[in-house]
Write a protein that holds these residues in place. Sequence first.
Motif, PDB file in Angstrom:
ATOM      1  N   MET A  93      63.510 -22.111 -17.411  1.00 14.10           N
ATOM      2  CA  MET A  93      62.938 -23.386 -17.811  1.00 14.10           C
ATOM      3  C   MET A  93      62.615 -23.339 -19.292  1.00 14.10           C
ATOM      4  SD  MET A  93      59.065 -23.553 -16.329  1.00 14.10           S
ATOM      5  CE  MET A  93      58.554 -21.934 -15.829  1.00 14.10           C
ATOM      6  N   LYS A  94      62.580 -24.504 -19.913  1.00 13.41           N
ATOM      7  CA  LYS A  94      62.294 -24.602 -21.342  1.00 13.41           C
ATOM      8  C   LYS A  94      60.813 -24.868 -21.553  1.00 13.41           C
ATOM      9  CE  LYS A  94      66.836 -26.278 -22.536  1.00 13.41           C
ATOM     10  NZ  LYS A  94      67.627 -27.341 -23.162  1.00 13.41           N
ATOM     11  N   VAL A  95      60.198 -24.051 -22.432  1.00  9.10           N
ATOM     12  CA  VAL A  95      58.806 -24.228 -22.832  1.00  9.10           C
ATOM     13  C   VAL A  95      58.713 -23.944 -24.329  1.00  9.10           C
ATOM     14  CG1 VAL A  95      57.867 -23.591 -20.563  1.00  9.10           C
ATOM     15  CG2 VAL A  95      58.137 -21.843 -22.318  1.00  9.10           C
ATOM     16  N   ALA A  96      57.549 -24.185 -24.892  1.00  9.59           N
ATOM     17  CA  ALA A  96      57.304 -23.892 -26.303  1.00  9.59           C
ATOM     18  C   ALA A  96      55.984 -23.139 -26.428  1.00  9.59           C
ATOM     19  CB  ALA A  96      57.255 -25.177 -27.117  1.00  9.59           C
ATOM     20  N   VAL A  97      55.885 -22.341 -27.486  1.00 15.32           N
ATOM     21  CA  VAL A  97      54.645 -21.645 -27.824  1.00 15.32           C
ATOM     22  C   VAL A  97      54.309 -22.028 -29.260  1.00 15.32           C
ATOM     23  CG1 VAL A  97      53.531 -19.398 -28.144  1.00 15.32           C
ATOM     24  CG2 VAL A  97      55.145 -19.733 -26.258  1.00 15.32           C
ATOM     25  N   ALA A  98      53.067 -22.470 -29.478  1.00 14.23           N
ATOM     26  CA  ALA A  98      52.652 -22.930 -30.798  1.00 14.23           C
ATOM     27  C   ALA A  98      51.395 -22.206 -31.253  1.00 14.23           C
ATOM     28  CB  ALA A  98      52.390 -24.434 -30.761  1.00 14.23           C
ATOM     29  N   TYR A  99      51.360 -21.919 -32.563  1.00 15.41           N
ATOM     30  CA  TYR A  99      50.181 -21.301 -33.180  1.00 15.41           C
ATOM     31  C   TYR A  99      50.151 -21.711 -34.644  1.00 15.41           C
ATOM     32  CZ  TYR A  99      46.957 -17.813 -35.037  1.00 15.41           C
ATOM     33  OH  TYR A  99      45.901 -17.197 -35.648  1.00 15.41           O
ATOM     34  N   ALA A 100      48.972 -21.936 -35.164  1.00 13.75           N
ATOM     35  CA  ALA A 100      48.811 -22.249 -36.586  1.00 13.75           C
ATOM     36  C   ALA A 100      47.763 -21.333 -37.186  1.00 13.75           C
ATOM     37  CB  ALA A 100      48.412 -23.705 -36.770  1.00 13.75           C
ATOM     38  N   SER A 101      48.179 -20.521 -38.141  1.00 13.19           N
ATOM     39  CA  SER A 101      47.217 -19.716 -38.889  1.00 13.19           C
ATOM     40  C   SER A 101      46.657 -20.607 -39.988  1.00 13.19           C
ATOM     41  CB  SER A 101      47.893 -18.475 -39.486  1.00 13.19           C
ATOM     42  OG  SER A 101      48.756 -18.848 -40.541  1.00 13.19           O
ATOM     43  N   SER A 102      45.854 -20.061 -40.857  1.00 15.11           N
ATOM     44  CA  SER A 102      45.296 -20.878 -41.930  1.00 15.11           C
ATOM     45  C   SER A 102      46.362 -21.262 -42.953  1.00 15.11           C
ATOM     46  CB  SER A 102      44.152 -20.138 -42.618  1.00 15.11           C
ATOM     47  OG  SER A 102      44.619 -18.918 -43.149  1.00 15.11           O
ATOM     48  N   SER A 103      47.504 -20.566 -42.948  1.00 14.71           N
ATOM     49  CA  SER A 103      48.519 -20.843 -43.959  1.00 14.71           C
ATOM     50  C   SER A 103      49.913 -21.149 -43.406  1.00 14.71           C
ATOM     51  CB  SER A 103      48.627 -19.659 -44.913  1.00 14.71           C
ATOM     52  OG  SER A 103      49.019 -18.501 -44.200  1.00 14.71           O
ATOM     53  N   LYS A 104      50.122 -20.965 -42.117  1.00 13.40           N
ATOM     54  CA  LYS A 104      51.468 -21.107 -41.573  1.00 13.40           C
ATOM     55  C   LYS A 104      51.411 -21.579 -40.123  1.00 13.40           C
ATOM     56  CE  LYS A 104      55.620 -18.321 -40.952  1.00 13.40           C
ATOM     57  NZ  LYS A 104      56.179 -16.988 -41.032  1.00 13.40           N
ATOM     58  N   GLN A 105      52.401 -22.380 -39.730  1.00 13.86           N
ATOM     59  CA  GLN A 105      52.502 -22.851 -38.358  1.00 13.86           C
ATOM     60  C   GLN A 105      53.802 -22.345 -37.741  1.00 13.86           C
ATOM     61  OE1 GLN A 105      51.595 -27.128 -37.753  1.00 13.86           O
ATOM     62  NE2 GLN A 105      51.616 -27.181 -39.976  1.00 13.86           N
ATOM     63  N   GLU A 106      53.760 -22.063 -36.456  1.00 14.37           N
ATOM     64  CA  GLU A 106      54.964 -21.680 -35.720  1.00 14.37           C
ATOM     65  C   GLU A 106      55.032 -22.497 -34.441  1.00 14.37           C
ATOM     66  OE1 GLU A 106      57.580 -19.536 -36.145  1.00 14.37           O
ATOM     67  OE2 GLU A 106      56.880 -18.805 -38.083  1.00 14.37           O
ATOM     68  N   TRP A 107      56.212 -22.991 -34.138  1.00 17.66           N
ATOM     69  CA  TRP A 107      56.491 -23.695 -32.890  1.00 17.66           C
ATOM     70  C   TRP A 107      57.783 -23.084 -32.392  1.00 17.66           C
ATOM     71  CZ3 TRP A 107      54.611 -28.852 -31.224  1.00 17.66           C
ATOM     72  CH2 TRP A 107      55.240 -29.312 -30.080  1.00 17.66           C
ATOM     73  N   LEU A 108      57.696 -22.290 -31.349  1.00 18.48           N
ATOM     74  CA  LEU A 108      58.844 -21.542 -30.855  1.00 18.48           C
ATOM     75  C   LEU A 108      59.282 -22.076 -29.502  1.00 18.48           C
ATOM     76  CD1 LEU A 108      57.302 -18.099 -31.755  1.00 18.48           C
ATOM     77  CD2 LEU A 108      59.053 -19.298 -33.050  1.00 18.48           C
ATOM     78  N   ASN A 109      60.523 -22.504 -29.406  1.00 21.06           N
ATOM     79  CA  ASN A 109      61.092 -22.969 -28.146  1.00 21.06           C
ATOM     80  C   ASN A 109      61.790 -21.806 -27.470  1.00 21.06           C
ATOM     81  OD1 ASN A 109      60.495 -25.856 -28.357  1.00 21.06           O
ATOM     82  ND2 ASN A 109      61.849 -25.779 -30.111  1.00 21.06           N
ATOM     83  N   LEU A 110      61.631 -21.684 -26.154  1.00 24.34           N
ATOM     84  CA  LEU A 110      62.280 -20.601 -25.445  1.00 24.34           C
ATOM     85  C   LEU A 110      62.594 -20.981 -24.014  1.00 24.34           C
ATOM     86  CD1 LEU A 110      59.761 -17.950 -24.318  1.00 24.34           C
ATOM     87  CD2 LEU A 110      59.041 -19.590 -26.001  1.00 24.34           C
ATOM     88  N   ASN A 111      63.526 -20.251 -23.449  1.00 23.59           N
ATOM     89  CA  ASN A 111      63.878 -20.383 -22.036  1.00 23.59           C
ATOM     90  C   ASN A 111      63.303 -19.177 -21.308  1.00 23.59           C
ATOM     91  OD1 ASN A 111      65.542 -22.778 -21.888  1.00 23.59           O
ATOM     92  ND2 ASN A 111      66.992 -21.655 -23.165  1.00 23.59           N
ATOM     93  N   ILE A 112      62.550 -19.438 -20.253  1.00 19.22           N
ATOM     94  CA  ILE A 112      61.945 -18.354 -19.479  1.00 19.22           C
ATOM     95  C   ILE A 112      62.179 -18.604 -17.993  1.00 19.22           C
ATOM     96  CG2 ILE A 112      60.199 -17.746 -21.202  1.00 19.22           C
ATOM     97  CD1 ILE A 112      58.199 -19.420 -19.664  1.00 19.22           C
ATOM     98  N   GLY A 113      61.887 -17.604 -17.193  1.00 24.18           N
ATOM     99  CA  GLY A 113      62.058 -17.726 -15.749  1.00 24.18           C
ATOM    100  C   GLY A 113      61.139 -18.769 -15.134  1.00 24.18           C
ATOM    101  N   ASP A 114      61.553 -19.284 -13.998  1.00 24.58           N
ATOM    102  CA  ASP A 114      60.806 -20.358 -13.332  1.00 24.58           C
ATOM    103  C   ASP A 114      59.406 -19.951 -12.868  1.00 24.58           C
ATOM    104  OD1 ASP A 114      62.882 -22.100 -13.740  1.00 24.58           O
ATOM    105  OD2 ASP A 114      63.728 -21.833 -11.736  1.00 24.58           O
ATOM    106  N   ASP A 115      59.167 -18.677 -12.631  1.00 29.00           N
ATOM    107  CA  ASP A 115      57.852 -18.213 -12.169  1.00 29.00           C
ATOM    108  C   ASP A 115      56.998 -17.647 -13.300  1.00 29.00           C
ATOM    109  OD1 ASP A 115      58.305 -18.928  -9.525  1.00 29.00           O
ATOM    110  OD2 ASP A 115      59.256 -17.022  -9.047  1.00 29.00           O
ATOM    111  N   SER A 116      57.318 -17.969 -14.541  1.00 32.79           N
ATOM    112  CA  SER A 116      56.631 -17.390 -15.688  1.00 32.79           C
ATOM    113  C   SER A 116      55.223 -17.951 -15.870  1.00 32.79           C
ATOM    114  CB  SER A 116      57.434 -17.631 -16.963  1.00 32.79           C
ATOM    115  OG  SER A 116      58.656 -16.951 -16.900  1.00 32.79           O
ATOM    116  N   THR A 117      54.374 -17.107 -16.444  1.00 29.73           N
ATOM    117  CA  THR A 117      53.001 -17.483 -16.748  1.00 29.73           C
ATOM    118  C   THR A 117      52.857 -17.770 -18.237  1.00 29.73           C
ATOM    119  OG1 THR A 117      52.309 -15.225 -17.216  1.00 29.73           O
ATOM    120  CG2 THR A 117      52.124 -15.977 -14.913  1.00 29.73           C
ATOM    121  N   VAL A 118      51.693 -18.257 -18.610  1.00 25.05           N
ATOM    122  CA  VAL A 118      51.367 -18.489 -20.010  1.00 25.05           C
ATOM    123  C   VAL A 118      51.521 -17.181 -20.789  1.00 25.05           C
ATOM    124  CG1 VAL A 118      49.465 -19.044 -21.575  1.00 25.05           C
ATOM    125  CG2 VAL A 118      49.856 -20.449 -19.535  1.00 25.05           C
ATOM    126  N   GLU A 119      50.995 -16.098 -20.259  1.00 26.49           N
ATOM    127  CA  GLU A 119      51.092 -14.812 -20.949  1.00 26.49           C
ATOM    128  C   GLU A 119      52.549 -14.378 -21.101  1.00 26.49           C
ATOM    129  OE1 GLU A 119      48.887 -10.493 -20.982  1.00 26.49           O
ATOM    130  OE2 GLU A 119      48.991 -11.564 -19.083  1.00 26.49           O
TER     131      GLU A 119
END
Length: 88
Positions: free
Chosen positions: A1-27
């Motif tokens: 399944m397709k999900v994204a992980v996002a984080y913003a430091s004080s100087s940079k932002q990341e938005w990463l799209n990825l494909n993971i297994g259907d039973d995947s957790t947030v971690e």
Amino acid sequence: MKVAVAYASSSKQEWLNLNIGDDSTVEDAIIESGILQRFPEINLKTQKIGIFGKMTKLSAKLAEGDRVEIYRKIVRVMDEDDDDDDDD
């Protein structure tokens, strides 16, 4: 399944799209995204995590299209003009 992980430091932002297994957790998504290597200051034991702005646990199951967000603490530095008085 397709999900994204996002984080913003004080100087940079990341938005990463990825494909993971259907039973995947947030971690699982956070680890597979590689974001922990890009931002070594992230501490999953102390930082809050959410999906679309709602707090969640690392063990929460993900759904197609979820956006996992890693929140950093916001520190406000008060200057001389800031005070709690209502005096004008």
